[in-house]
Design a protein around this motif. Structure first.
Motif, PDB file in Angstrom:
ATOM      1  N   LEU A  30       1.202   7.023  -6.655  1.00  0.00           N
ATOM      2  CA  LEU A  30       0.133   7.998  -6.884  1.00  0.00           C
ATOM      3  C   LEU A  30       0.656   9.422  -6.680  1.00  0.00           C
ATOM      4  O   LEU A  30       0.326  10.325  -7.444  1.00  0.00           O
ATOM      5  N   TYR A  31       1.467   9.613  -5.653  1.00  0.00           N
ATOM      6  CA  TYR A  31       2.016  10.936  -5.386  1.00  0.00           C
ATOM      7  C   TYR A  31       2.985  11.361  -6.485  1.00  0.00           C
ATOM      8  O   TYR A  31       2.936  12.500  -6.963  1.00  0.00           O
ATOM      9  N   GLN A  32       3.861  10.465  -6.896  1.00  0.00           N
ATOM     10  CA  GLN A  32       4.836  10.786  -7.947  1.00  0.00           C
ATOM     11  C   GLN A  32       4.147  11.124  -9.264  1.00  0.00           C
ATOM     12  O   GLN A  32       4.671  11.905 -10.060  1.00  0.00           O
ATOM     13  N   ASN A  33       2.970  10.551  -9.484  1.00  0.00           N
ATOM     14  CA  ASN A  33       2.220  10.820 -10.707  1.00  0.00           C
ATOM     15  C   ASN A  33       1.203  11.945 -10.523  1.00  0.00           C
ATOM     16  O   ASN A  33       0.324  12.133 -11.369  1.00  0.00           O
TER      17      ASN A  33
ATOM     18  N   MET B 162       0.833  -1.200   0.000  1.00  0.00           N
ATOM     19  CA  MET B 162       0.000   0.000   0.000  1.00  0.00           C
ATOM     20  C   MET B 162       0.873   1.257   0.000  1.00  0.00           C
ATOM     21  O   MET B 162       0.582   2.218  -0.717  1.00  0.00           O
ATOM     22  N   GLU B 163       1.942   1.226   0.768  1.00  0.00           N
ATOM     23  CA  GLU B 163       2.849   2.377   0.814  1.00  0.00           C
ATOM     24  C   GLU B 163       3.487   2.606  -0.557  1.00  0.00           C
ATOM     25  O   GLU B 163       3.589   3.752  -1.019  1.00  0.00           O
ATOM     26  N   ASP B 164       3.890   1.542  -1.225  1.00  0.00           N
ATOM     27  CA  ASP B 164       4.462   1.670  -2.568  1.00  0.00           C
ATOM     28  C   ASP B 164       3.455   2.291  -3.536  1.00  0.00           C
ATOM     29  O   ASP B 164       3.795   3.150  -4.353  1.00  0.00           O
ATOM     30  N   GLU B 165       2.211   1.850  -3.447  1.00  0.00           N
ATOM     31  CA  GLU B 165       1.166   2.371  -4.337  1.00  0.00           C
ATOM     32  C   GLU B 165       0.888   3.845  -4.052  1.00  0.00           C
ATOM     33  O   GLU B 165       0.686   4.631  -4.979  1.00  0.00           O
ATOM     34  N   ILE B 166       0.880   4.225  -2.775  1.00  0.00           N
ATOM     35  CA  ILE B 166       0.671   5.623  -2.409  1.00  0.00           C
ATOM     36  C   ILE B 166       1.800   6.481  -2.981  1.00  0.00           C
ATOM     37  O   ILE B 166       1.564   7.573  -3.514  1.00  0.00           O
ATOM     38  N   LYS B 167       3.036   5.993  -2.894  1.00  0.00           N
ATOM     39  CA  LYS B 167       4.172   6.736  -3.448  1.00  0.00           C
ATOM     40  C   LYS B 167       4.017   6.932  -4.953  1.00  0.00           C
ATOM     41  O   LYS B 167       4.291   8.010  -5.476  1.00  0.00           O
TER      42      LYS B 167
END
Length: 70
Positions: free
Chosen positions: A37-40, A30-35
Motif C-alpha cells: 500500500l505504501y509503495q503504491n 499484514m506487514e507485506d500488504e502495508i508495504k
C-alpha cells in the motif's frame, strides 16, 4: 492507530482481509500488504511507519512467548 486491530481496519479500507489461522503468519502477511500500500502511494509514510512498528512489536511479543513456552 495503536493496536493490531487498528492496522486490520486500515487494511480493510482497501479490501484486504487477512486470516490464516497462525497469528505470526497473519502479522507477516499484514506487514507485506502495508508495504505494498505504501509503495503504491495508498497510505502516508506516517501510517506506514506506525503500522509496521505495531506489527513488529506484536510479532516480537509472540516470539518471546513461544520462547518462554519451550
Amino acid at each position: 492507530m495503536k493496536t493490531v486491530f487498528d492496522v486490520r481496519q486500515l487494511l480493510k479500507k482497501f479490501g484486504t482481509f487477512i486470516y490464516i489461522g497462525n497469528r505470526l503468519a497473519d502479522l507477516e502477511l499484514m506487514e507485506d500488504e502495508i508495504k505494498e500500500l505504501y509503495q503504491n502511494a495508498c497510505i502516508s509514510a506516517q501510517e506506514y511507519q506506525l503500522s509496521v512498528l505495531i506489527l513488529k512489536q506484536e510479532a516480537r511479543k509472540i516470539r518471546e512467548e513461544k520462547g518462554a513456552d519451550e
